[in-house]
Scaffold this motif. Structure first.
Motif, PDB file in Angstrom:
ATOM      1  N   THR A  25       0.838  -1.205   0.000  1.00  0.00           N
ATOM      2  CA  THR A  25       0.000   0.000   0.000  1.00  0.00           C
ATOM      3  C   THR A  25       0.869   1.248   0.000  1.00  0.00           C
ATOM      4  OG1 THR A  25      -0.075   0.157   2.404  1.00  0.00           O
ATOM      5  CG2 THR A  25      -1.758  -1.238   1.338  1.00  0.00           C
ATOM      6  N   TYR A  26       0.217   2.387  -0.190  1.00  0.00           N
ATOM      7  CA  TYR A  26       0.940   3.659  -0.130  1.00  0.00           C
ATOM      8  C   TYR A  26       1.550   3.873   1.252  1.00  0.00           C
ATOM      9  CZ  TYR A  26      -0.331   5.512  -4.716  1.00  0.00           C
ATOM     10  OH  TYR A  26      -0.425   5.731  -6.066  1.00  0.00           O
ATOM     11  N   ARG A  27       0.835   3.494   2.283  1.00  0.00           N
ATOM     12  CA  ARG A  27       1.375   3.644   3.641  1.00  0.00           C
ATOM     13  C   ARG A  27       2.630   2.800   3.805  1.00  0.00           C
ATOM     14  NH1 ARG A  27       1.037   0.283   7.522  1.00  0.00           N
ATOM     15  NH2 ARG A  27      -0.734  -0.836   6.594  1.00  0.00           N
ATOM     16  N   GLU A  28       2.586   1.545   3.335  1.00  0.00           N
ATOM     17  CA  GLU A  28       3.748   0.671   3.439  1.00  0.00           C
ATOM     18  C   GLU A  28       4.906   1.188   2.592  1.00  0.00           C
ATOM     19  OE1 GLU A  28       1.600  -3.649   4.210  1.00  0.00           O
ATOM     20  OE2 GLU A  28       1.649  -2.810   2.174  1.00  0.00           O
ATOM     21  N   LEU A  29       4.591   1.774   1.456  1.00  0.00           N
ATOM     22  CA  LEU A  29       5.621   2.337   0.589  1.00  0.00           C
ATOM     23  C   LEU A  29       6.389   3.444   1.306  1.00  0.00           C
ATOM     24  CD1 LEU A  29       7.034   2.929  -2.145  1.00  0.00           C
ATOM     25  CD2 LEU A  29       5.047   4.332  -2.751  1.00  0.00           C
ATOM     26  N   VAL A  30       5.652   4.393   1.872  1.00  0.00           N
ATOM     27  CA  VAL A  30       6.298   5.535   2.508  1.00  0.00           C
ATOM     28  C   VAL A  30       7.024   5.121   3.788  1.00  0.00           C
ATOM     29  CG1 VAL A  30       5.846   7.750   3.633  1.00  0.00           C
ATOM     30  CG2 VAL A  30       4.759   7.213   1.451  1.00  0.00           C
ATOM     31  N   GLU A  31       6.421   4.225   4.558  1.00  0.00           N
ATOM     32  CA  GLU A  31       7.100   3.733   5.757  1.00  0.00           C
ATOM     33  C   GLU A  31       8.405   3.034   5.380  1.00  0.00           C
ATOM     34  OE1 GLU A  31       4.382   1.265   7.848  1.00  0.00           O
ATOM     35  OE2 GLU A  31       3.161   2.929   8.600  1.00  0.00           O
ATOM     36  N   GLY A  32       8.385   2.281   4.283  1.00  0.00           N
ATOM     37  CA  GLY A  32       9.593   1.604   3.834  1.00  0.00           C
ATOM     38  C   GLY A  32      10.668   2.589   3.401  1.00  0.00           C
ATOM     39  N   ILE A  33      10.265   3.646   2.684  1.00  0.00           N
ATOM     40  CA  ILE A  33      11.236   4.664   2.253  1.00  0.00           C
ATOM     41  C   ILE A  33      11.869   5.331   3.470  1.00  0.00           C
ATOM     42  CG2 ILE A  33      11.510   6.875   1.063  1.00  0.00           C
ATOM     43  CD1 ILE A  33       9.228   5.956  -0.818  1.00  0.00           C
ATOM     44  N   GLU A  34      11.035   5.709   4.455  1.00  0.00           N
ATOM     45  CA  GLU A  34      11.549   6.379   5.647  1.00  0.00           C
ATOM     46  C   GLU A  34      12.485   5.473   6.442  1.00  0.00           C
ATOM     47  OE1 GLU A  34      11.394   9.525   6.919  1.00  0.00           O
ATOM     48  OE2 GLU A  34      10.614   9.965   4.927  1.00  0.00           O
ATOM     49  N   ALA A  35      12.082   4.214   6.639  1.00  0.00           N
ATOM     50  CA  ALA A  35      12.918   3.283   7.388  1.00  0.00           C
ATOM     51  C   ALA A  35      14.244   3.057   6.679  1.00  0.00           C
ATOM     52  CB  ALA A  35      12.182   1.957   7.576  1.00  0.00           C
ATOM     53  N   THR A  36      14.193   2.919   5.337  1.00  0.00           N
ATOM     54  CA  THR A  36      15.410   2.722   4.561  1.00  0.00           C
ATOM     55  C   THR A  36      16.329   3.932   4.661  1.00  0.00           C
ATOM     56  OG1 THR A  36      14.287   1.240   3.013  1.00  0.00           O
ATOM     57  CG2 THR A  36      16.307   2.282   2.243  1.00  0.00           C
ATOM     58  N   ALA A  37      15.758   5.128   4.536  1.00  0.00           N
ATOM     59  CA  ALA A  37      16.563   6.346   4.630  1.00  0.00           C
ATOM     60  C   ALA A  37      17.251   6.445   5.991  1.00  0.00           C
ATOM     61  CB  ALA A  37      15.686   7.571   4.387  1.00  0.00           C
ATOM     62  N   LEU A  38      16.514   6.152   7.069  1.00  0.00           N
ATOM     63  CA  LEU A  38      17.100   6.211   8.406  1.00  0.00           C
ATOM     64  C   LEU A  38      18.192   5.160   8.584  1.00  0.00           C
ATOM     65  CD1 LEU A  38      13.884   6.824  10.553  1.00  0.00           C
ATOM     66  CD2 LEU A  38      15.703   8.471  10.044  1.00  0.00           C
ATOM     67  N   SER A  39      17.955   3.954   8.073  1.00  0.00           N
ATOM     68  CA  SER A  39      18.961   2.891   8.174  1.00  0.00           C
ATOM     69  C   SER A  39      20.223   3.255   7.402  1.00  0.00           C
ATOM     70  CB  SER A  39      18.390   1.573   7.654  1.00  0.00           C
ATOM     71  OG  SER A  39      17.310   1.130   8.435  1.00  0.00           O
ATOM     72  N   LEU A  40      20.047   3.808   6.209  1.00  0.00           N
ATOM     73  CA  LEU A  40      21.213   4.211   5.415  1.00  0.00           C
ATOM     74  C   LEU A  40      22.000   5.305   6.124  1.00  0.00           C
ATOM     75  CD1 LEU A  40      19.688   4.252   1.804  1.00  0.00           C
ATOM     76  CD2 LEU A  40      21.395   2.659   2.682  1.00  0.00           C
ATOM     77  N   GLN A  41      21.291   6.260   6.702  1.00  0.00           N
ATOM     78  CA  GLN A  41      21.979   7.327   7.427  1.00  0.00           C
ATOM     79  C   GLN A  41      22.747   6.776   8.620  1.00  0.00           C
ATOM     80  OE1 GLN A  41      18.658   9.957   8.093  1.00  0.00           O
ATOM     81  NE2 GLN A  41      19.158  11.237   6.314  1.00  0.00           N
TER      82      GLN A  41
END
Length: 586
Positions: A61-77
């Motif tokens: 879903t769109y919610r899962e998409l955005v949550e995944g992007i945010e989690a990935t960005a934080l993990s990469l940082q």
């Protein structure tokens, strides 16, 4: 013909948006709507009419998409990836790959797309120019490119891959662990697995954040794409978050997407505008090959009603002409039927000839065809409607016509609203606007882009001037004092009964003049002698005397190159030059 002075169109005053903010805004409107469906897997049983049957992939879903992007960005940082960092990206389209790419951009960095199939030498040159300190690749690519039990499989298939595992970078791998994945590499799935209520809260507020504090996000480097066919010094096209968003916005002015639509494509340029509009992006299956099977793709377009996922048939489809051709053949013989939900077919990445388009519109009545003209540096420039292209080709809405009354040249359409154009004295098209790339990697920012395409402005439609392609600068043939533009004549020749494909190339002789060679692929079942007789009779009536070919060669197929399977004119020149004894074509 165009005037000697430059001609320009008005450029709309637009402020570049940000692609991340646009996706997040759609998620705020439609959080539980389906966003992306992963490529499916081929079933052992065949579907209706014998077409390949595909089990659909997982939908997020769109919610899962955005949550995944945010989690990935934080993990990469947390791993040290951030502003100014670059990630070499060699992961095939999937929701996880899309989340990783946008997560890298959200973290402040950019992704670098380099085709691993170009060979180790070119790969090394391009990677050296981009200088990424991070790499994301499929585990299978690591296994096939290093000294592992799977490497001979790649060699048997003619693949000479760079050794990904030997690169001095931080590695992430997609898929299961395989021999060859470097020690210490992180699985991609682990990056997005850190999603928490905190990341969801961050995601919910991101659109507002971008509108406020991160006002400069649009100027951030987002992707680097190396232009296809580049040899020698590599050319990396740099797009920002803003230039990509502007390109998606311009595309949507002619190719409309809305909530509830389903767009089927592996192309980022189609999927992202669909997501921004609240539509559902479904991705076609690949299998082992890097190329999509068109008939399997056709079998994926219908509605899906499964235990875990259900959605309607596709409304929009993007194809290159070489993918549509076998689908049309199968529709013609009754083995393929496309779903009634399909409203729009978008074609691009290669020339769309009028005879081919006419056949497509005959076999798919009621479908709205959109013909996209653009390039890596400017995404896109113009989008033509199928009906207006055929009206031009017939001569009914063409300012300049050929001897038989048809429109002269390849109709591209009216430039998009924010695209500024300049036509130089030699007919080369220059473009500028918010959707034009920032520039080439390592070079000064680009003010306008020299396309290398030769065009004419046509006013035959009674409205704004439309672009008509008359040739490519590098494809131009010089015979005596005459400049011959193949794109002017190839569509006309392809319209002759019995001709399936026609390509013109120039082969230099010993004094530097060029002979015109015409490569022809006849339609199936057409005797070569019959087609040759028609060409001898029709060509003097259809094309200028100065452009008549010196030699006509019949081939079983035109050699193609690149992922979009465009005619490889260099191979044709070399082949024809070897037949004349003049050496390799220049």
């Amino acid at each position: 013909m165009p005037e000697e002075s430059a001609q320009e169109s008005m450029v709309a005053e637009t402020v570049s948006a940000d692609l991340i903010a646009a996706v997040y805004a759609a998620a705020e409107r439609f959080p539980e709507h389906p966003a992306i469906t992963a490529p499916g897997r081929a079933r052992r049983i065949q579907g209706r009419n014998g077409t390949p049957s595909v089990k659909p992939g997982k939908t997020i879903t769109y919610r899962e998409l955005v949550e995944g992007i945010e989690a990935t960005a934080l993990s990469l940082q947390e791993d040290g990836f951030g502003a100014g960092e670059r990630m070499l990206f060699s992961v095939r389209p999937s929701p996880a790959a899309f989340i990783l790419a946008l997560g890298a951009v959200r973290a402040g960095g950019s992704v670098v797309f380099i085709d691993p199939g170009i060979g180790p030498s070119l790969f090394r040159d391009r990677a050296g120019l981009a200088a990424p300190r991070w790499a994301a690749s499929e585990s299978l690519l690591y296994a096939l490119s290093t000294k592992s039990p799977l490497r001979p499989l790649a060699r048997r298939r003619g693949l000479l891959l760079p050794d990904y595992g030997a690169m001095d970078v931080r590695h992430y791998y997609s898929g299961p662990w395989l021999p060859g994945v470097p020690s210490g590499a992180t699985p991609v799935r682990a990056l997005a697995a850190k999603a928490t209520p905190a990341t969801a809260a961050i995601a919910a507020n991101t659109a507002a954040t971008h509108a406020g504090a991160e006002v400069n996000a649009s100027s951030q480097e987002a992707v680097i794409i190396f232009t296809s066919g580049t040899t020698g010094a590599p050319k990396g096209v740099v797009h920002t978050r803003g230039s990509l968003a502007a390109g998606f916005e311009q595309l949507s002015t002619r190719c409309t997407f809305r909530e509830g639509d389903r767009v089927h494509s592996e192309q980022l340029m189609m999927g992202l505008p669909a997501l921004i509009a609240g539509a559902h992006w479904t991705m076609p299956a690949y299998g082992f090959s890097s190329h999509i099977d068109p008939l399997r793709l056709a079998g994926e377009l219908g509605p899906v009603a499964g235990k875990r996922t259900a959605y309607d048939g596709a409304t929009h489809l993007f194809l290159v002409p070489s993918q549509l051709a076998p689908i049309l053949d199968s529709i013609d013989d009754g083995t393929v039927t496309l779903p009634s939900s399909l409203r729009t077919v978008m074609l691009g990445a290669a020339p769309i000839l009028a005879p081919f388009l006419k056949r497509a519109m005959r076999l798919l009545p009621g479908i709205d065809f959109k013909l996209i003209y653009g390039m890596t540096e400017a995404l896109p420039i113009a989008v033509a409607d199928g009906l207006e292209k055929l009206a031009f080709a017939s001569g009914a809405e063409a300012e300049v016509t050929t001897l038989d009354g048809s429109g002269e040249g390849d109709f591209l359409g009216e430039p998009l609203p924010a695209v500024g154009i300049r036509v130089a004295a030699d007919h080369e098209l220059f473009v500028r606007g918010p959707n034009v790339c920032h520039g080439y990697l390592g070079e000064d920012p680009m003010v306008e882009h020299a396309t290398g395409d030769l065009v004419r402005l046509d006013n035959g439609g009674g409205g704004a001037p439309r672009l008509v392609m008359i040739g490519r600068k590098k494809d131009m043939i010089i015979r005596g004092k005459t400049n011959i533009y193949p794109a002017l004549y190839e569509p006309v020749i392809a319209g002759i009964t019995g001709v399936q494909h026609a390509v013109m190339v120039g082969v230099p002789d010993d004094i530097g003049d060029e002979a015109v060679w015409l490569a022809v692929v006849p339609m199936a079942g057409e005797p070569v002698a019959t087609v040759k007789s028609r060409l001898d009779r029709e060509l003097p009536r259809l094309i200028d005397e100065s452009a008549l070919p010196d030699h006509i060669e019949f081939l079983a197929a035109i050699p193609l190159s690149g992922r979009h399977r465009k005619p490889n004119r260099d191979v044709l020149r070399q082949e024809f030059a070897s037949r004349t004894g003049t050496g390799a074509a220049q």
